[in-house]
Scaffold this motif. Structure first.
Motif, short mmCIF file in Angstrom:
data_model
loop_
_atom_site.label_atom_id
_atom_site.label_comp_id
_atom_site.label_asym_id
_atom_site.label_seq_id
_atom_site.Cartn_x
_atom_site.Cartn_y
_atom_site.Cartn_z
N GLU A 3 0.81 -1.21 0.00
CA GLU A 3 0.00 0.00 0.00
C GLU A 3 0.85 1.27 0.00
O GLU A 3 0.49 2.26 -0.67
N LEU A 4 1.98 1.28 0.69
CA LEU A 4 2.85 2.46 0.68
C LEU A 4 3.37 2.73 -0.73
O LEU A 4 3.39 3.88 -1.18
N GLY A 5 3.77 1.71 -1.44
CA GLY A 5 4.23 1.87 -2.82
C GLY A 5 3.13 2.39 -3.73
O GLY A 5 3.37 3.21 -4.62
N ILE A 6 1.93 1.90 -3.52
CA ILE A 6 0.78 2.36 -4.31
C ILE A 6 0.54 3.85 -4.06
O ILE A 6 0.33 4.62 -5.00
N LEU A 7 0.58 4.24 -2.81
CA LEU A 7 0.37 5.65 -2.47
C LEU A 7 1.47 6.54 -3.04
O LEU A 7 1.20 7.64 -3.54
N ASN A 8 2.71 6.08 -2.97
CA ASN A 8 3.83 6.86 -3.54
C ASN A 8 3.64 7.06 -5.04
O ASN A 8 3.82 8.17 -5.55
N ALA A 9 3.25 6.01 -5.74
CA ALA A 9 3.02 6.12 -7.18
C ALA A 9 1.85 7.06 -7.46
O ALA A 9 1.90 7.85 -8.41
N CYS A 48 -0.73 4.28 6.04
CA CYS A 48 0.48 4.64 5.31
C CYS A 48 0.44 6.07 4.76
O CYS A 48 1.47 6.61 4.37
N TRP A 49 -0.75 6.66 4.69
CA TRP A 49 -0.90 7.97 4.07
C TRP A 49 0.02 9.04 4.67
O TRP A 49 0.69 9.76 3.93
N PRO A 50 0.13 9.18 6.00
CA PRO A 50 1.04 10.20 6.54
C PRO A 50 2.49 10.01 6.09
O PRO A 50 3.18 10.98 5.77
N ALA A 51 2.97 8.78 6.02
CA ALA A 51 4.34 8.53 5.58
C ALA A 51 4.51 8.80 4.10
O ALA A 51 5.53 9.34 3.66
N THR A 56 6.26 15.96 0.69
CA THR A 56 5.83 16.09 -0.70
C THR A 56 4.95 17.34 -0.78
O THR A 56 4.64 17.96 0.25
N SER A 57 4.52 17.66 -1.98
CA SER A 57 3.63 18.81 -2.13
C SER A 57 2.24 18.52 -1.55
O SER A 57 1.42 19.42 -1.43
N MET A 58 1.99 17.29 -1.17
CA MET A 58 0.69 16.90 -0.63
C MET A 58 0.73 16.62 0.87
O MET A 58 -0.10 15.88 1.38
N GLU A 59 1.64 17.25 1.55
CA GLU A 59 1.81 17.00 2.97
C GLU A 59 0.55 17.33 3.79
O GLU A 59 0.31 16.73 4.83
#
Length: 117
Positions: A3-9, A48-51, A56-59
């Protein structure tokens, strides 16, 4: 936990998409549809969203998840039912042979931007 990789992408895709848009100061919210049969755990996305958004620009961007039911159609009797709720057994005939109708996708449904004005 993928899920963290998905969110990063997802963040990189949104940043790339919005880079060429004029009048966009940032992203307030992202609405994401998560299918029950997608193999993605919504709770893990939230955790995972906070990490993922850190530095990033979406902090400050909020993540809103909409869960899409995992609907299937029984090949034996044609009944449409929620596969997760019925443990993949047709509630009418008891068969496990079914065809997926919905609920196996992950989709960015909406990007709510902050205007520069």
């Amino acid at each position: 936990m993928h899920e963290l990789g998905i969110l990063n992408a997802m963040i990189h895709t949104i940043e790339d998409t919005l880079a060429s848009e004029e009048g966009v100061a940032g992203v307030a919210e992202i609405v994401v549809e998560v299918g029950e049969l997608s193999g993605i755990v919504p709770r893990y996305l939230e955790e995972c969203w906070p990490a993922a958004r850190y530095k990033t620009s979406m902090e400050e961007t909020n993540l809103i998840l909409e869960i899409i039911p995992g609907l299937v159609e029984c090949r034996g009797c044609g009944t449409i039912y929620n596969a997760v709720a019925e443990d993949f057994h047709c509630p009418v005939c008891g068969e496990k042979d079914s065809e997926m109708i919905s609920g196996n996708d992950l989709l960015i449904k909406e990007i709510r931007v902050i205007d520069t004005e």
